[in-house]
Enzyme design. Sequence first.
Site, PDB file in Angstrom:
ATOM      1  N   SER A 138       6.024  -1.019   0.713  1.00  0.00           N
ATOM      2  CA  SER A 138       5.340  -2.106   1.423  1.00  0.00           C
ATOM      3  C   SER A 138       6.323  -3.257   1.535  1.00  0.00           C
ATOM      4  O   SER A 138       7.289  -3.338   0.761  1.00  0.00           O
ATOM      5  CB  SER A 138       4.120  -2.563   0.606  1.00  0.00           C
ATOM      6  OG  SER A 138       3.586  -3.767   1.123  1.00  0.00           O
ATOM      7  N   TYR A 151       0.117  -5.277  -7.512  1.00  0.00           N
ATOM      8  CA  TYR A 151       0.572  -4.482  -6.357  1.00  0.00           C
ATOM      9  C   TYR A 151       2.031  -4.823  -6.027  1.00  0.00           C
ATOM     10  O   TYR A 151       2.848  -3.928  -5.797  1.00  0.00           O
ATOM     11  CB  TYR A 151      -0.349  -4.776  -5.167  1.00  0.00           C
ATOM     12  CG  TYR A 151      -0.081  -3.988  -3.903  1.00  0.00           C
ATOM     13  CD1 TYR A 151      -0.335  -2.622  -3.846  1.00  0.00           C
ATOM     14  CD2 TYR A 151       0.395  -4.608  -2.750  1.00  0.00           C
ATOM     15  CE1 TYR A 151      -0.115  -1.901  -2.674  1.00  0.00           C
ATOM     16  CE2 TYR A 151       0.606  -3.909  -1.574  1.00  0.00           C
ATOM     17  CZ  TYR A 151       0.351  -2.549  -1.543  1.00  0.00           C
ATOM     18  OH  TYR A 151       0.567  -1.841  -0.387  1.00  0.00           O
TER      19      TYR A 151
HETATM   20  P1  NAP Z   1      -5.785   4.230   2.867  1.00  0.00           P
HETATM   21  O1  NAP Z   1      -6.285   4.666   4.183  1.00  0.00           O
HETATM   22  O2  NAP Z   1      -6.724   3.633   1.883  1.00  0.00           O
HETATM   23  O3  NAP Z   1      -5.021   5.456   2.220  1.00  0.00           O
HETATM   24  C1  NAP Z   1      -4.738   5.596   0.875  1.00  0.00           C
HETATM   25  C2  NAP Z   1      -4.814   7.054   0.573  1.00  0.00           C
HETATM   26  O4  NAP Z   1      -4.358   7.273  -0.765  1.00  0.00           O
HETATM   27  C3  NAP Z   1      -6.242   7.596   0.670  1.00  0.00           C
HETATM   28  O5  NAP Z   1      -6.229   8.768   1.464  1.00  0.00           O
HETATM   29  C4  NAP Z   1      -6.628   7.904  -0.764  1.00  0.00           C
HETATM   30  O6  NAP Z   1      -7.470   9.067  -0.834  1.00  0.00           O
HETATM   31  C5  NAP Z   1      -5.265   8.169  -1.396  1.00  0.00           C
HETATM   32  N1  NAP Z   1      -5.285   7.864  -2.820  1.00  0.00           N
HETATM   33  C6  NAP Z   1      -5.623   6.705  -3.419  1.00  0.00           C
HETATM   34  N2  NAP Z   1      -5.547   6.832  -4.751  1.00  0.00           N
HETATM   35  C7  NAP Z   1      -5.152   8.103  -4.993  1.00  0.00           C
HETATM   36  C8  NAP Z   1      -4.916   8.865  -6.160  1.00  0.00           C
HETATM   37  N3  NAP Z   1      -5.059   8.318  -7.382  1.00  0.00           N
HETATM   38  N4  NAP Z   1      -4.517  10.157  -6.036  1.00  0.00           N
HETATM   39  C9  NAP Z   1      -4.368  10.719  -4.811  1.00  0.00           C
HETATM   40  N5  NAP Z   1      -4.586  10.063  -3.677  1.00  0.00           N
HETATM   41  C10 NAP Z   1      -4.978   8.762  -3.758  1.00  0.00           C
HETATM   42  O7  NAP Z   1      -4.629   3.142   3.040  1.00  0.00           O
HETATM   43  P2  NAP Z   1      -3.211   3.164   3.781  1.00  0.00           P
HETATM   44  O8  NAP Z   1      -3.046   1.803   4.321  1.00  0.00           O
HETATM   45  O9  NAP Z   1      -3.062   4.344   4.664  1.00  0.00           O
HETATM   46  O10 NAP Z   1      -2.228   3.285   2.523  1.00  0.00           O
HETATM   47  C11 NAP Z   1      -1.198   4.259   2.426  1.00  0.00           C
HETATM   48  C12 NAP Z   1       0.001   3.621   1.727  1.00  0.00           C
HETATM   49  O11 NAP Z   1       0.526   2.583   2.554  1.00  0.00           O
HETATM   50  C13 NAP Z   1      -0.304   2.985   0.378  1.00  0.00           C
HETATM   51  O12 NAP Z   1       0.721   3.297  -0.542  1.00  0.00           O
HETATM   52  C14 NAP Z   1      -0.285   1.498   0.693  1.00  0.00           C
HETATM   53  O13 NAP Z   1       0.047   0.725  -0.437  1.00  0.00           O
HETATM   54  C15 NAP Z   1       0.774   1.450   1.764  1.00  0.00           C
HETATM   55  N6  NAP Z   1       0.742   0.270   2.622  1.00  0.00           N
HETATM   56  C16 NAP Z   1      -0.352  -0.036   3.380  1.00  0.00           C
HETATM   57  C17 NAP Z   1      -0.336  -1.175   4.171  1.00  0.00           C
HETATM   58  C18 NAP Z   1      -1.528  -1.576   5.016  1.00  0.00           C
HETATM   59  O14 NAP Z   1      -1.582  -2.731   5.469  1.00  0.00           O
HETATM   60  N7  NAP Z   1      -2.481  -0.702   5.293  1.00  0.00           N
HETATM   61  C19 NAP Z   1       0.799  -1.994   4.197  1.00  0.00           C
HETATM   62  C20 NAP Z   1       1.909  -1.640   3.424  1.00  0.00           C
HETATM   63  C21 NAP Z   1       1.867  -0.516   2.638  1.00  0.00           C
HETATM   64  P3  NAP Z   1      -8.598   9.210  -1.996  1.00  0.00           P
HETATM   65  O15 NAP Z   1      -9.279   7.883  -2.074  1.00  0.00           O
HETATM   66  O16 NAP Z   1      -9.444  10.327  -1.519  1.00  0.00           O
HETATM   67  O17 NAP Z   1      -7.853   9.557  -3.250  1.00  0.00           O
END
Ligand code: NAP
Length: 254
Positions: A138, A151
Site C-alpha cells: 500500500s 496497518y
Molecule cells: P477486500 O476486497 O476486502 O479484499 C481483501 C481480501 O483478503 C478478501 O477477499 C478477504 O477474504 C481476504 N482476507 C482477509 N483476511 C484474510 C485472511 N486472514 N486469510 C485469507 N484471506 C483473507 O480489499 P482489497 O482492497 O481488495 O484489499 C486487497 C489488498 O490490497 C489488501 O492487502 C489491502 O491492504 C491492499 N490495499 C487496498 C487498498 C484499497 O484502497 N482498497 C489500498 C492499498 C492497498 P475473506 O474475508 O473471505 O478472508
Amino acid sequence: MTTLSGKHALVTGGGSGIGAAIAMALAQAGAAVTICGRRREPLEATVALQTGIFAEPADVTDRDAMLRLYKEAETARGPFGIVVANAGGAQSAPAEKVTPQLWSDTLAVNLSGGFFSVQPALAGMRERGFGRIVFVASTAGLRGAAYVAPYVAAKHGVIGLMRALAAETAKHGITVNAVCPGYTETPMLDRAVQRIAATTKRDAAEARAALAAKNPQGRFITPAEVAGAVLWLCAEASAGISGQAIEISGGERW
Ligand code: NAP
C-alpha cells in the site's frame, strides 16, 4: 502480450477486490490460478467469472492451513511459480486507542500472513530457477497516515520483507516485488468510507470525495490497474525487476 501458460499462481484474498482482479488477469494470460480466502462464497464467485481459477479456502494467518493449501493445490495443478500475497485488511483507530488485539490482528493478516503465503514456495522456486513473488502492500507501506498505525506498521514491514526476500533469492531466477496502491475501488474502501461517515459529520459521498482527493488525479485506482502492474511483474521479460515497491496511486503525496 504476456503469456503465463503452464504456470501455476497463488493469489491470496482472491475472492474480492484487488485479489479477484489479479486472479482474472493471471488466468486470462494462461496461468492456472489458485485463490484463497477465509470465506468460500466470494472465492466461488471469482471462479465463476473466469476459467482457470480454482478455490482453496484458507486463512493466511494460519501457517498450517497454508501448508495444507500448498499440498492440495500443488498436487492438483503443479508447483507454484507465481505467488501474489494480497490478503489484507485495515481498521482505523487513534494510536492511543489501539487495543493489543487490533494490533496483533492487523500484523497477523498483513505481515505474518504475507510471509506464510510465500515461504512454502521458496525452496521449490529456487530448485526450478524461476519464481515471481508480488506483495500487495500500500502507499501506507511507504509513508505515514493518521489513525491506521497498525496497518502502516504492517505494510512498512511488508516492504522490508519484500526487500529481504529479493536479496536472498536474487541469484536463483526469482523476483520479489511489491505493488503499493493508493485508495482503490474495492469492498475495503467501502468499509473505510462507512467508518469515516460514522465517526465524522460527513455523509458517505463527502467521505468518498475526501479520500479520492488524496490522489492527484482526483479519483480512485481501479483493481484492474493494480492487476495490470502485477501481470507485468510476473512476465518472463520482467526478470530484471526485483526489490521494488511500485506505487499505483496517481502520484499521491501525503
Ligand atoms: P477486500 O476486497 O476486502 O479484499 C481483501 C481480501 O483478503 C478478501 O477477499 C478477504 O477474504 C481476504 N482476507 C482477509 N483476511 C484474510 C485472511 N486472514 N486469510 C485469507 N484471506 C483473507 O480489499 P482489497 O482492497 O481488495 O484489499 C486487497 C489488498 O490490497 C489488501 O492487502 C489491502 O491492504 C491492499 N490495499 C487496498 C487498498 C484499497 O484502497 N482498497 C489500498 C492499498 C492497498 P475473506 O474475508 O473471505 O478472508
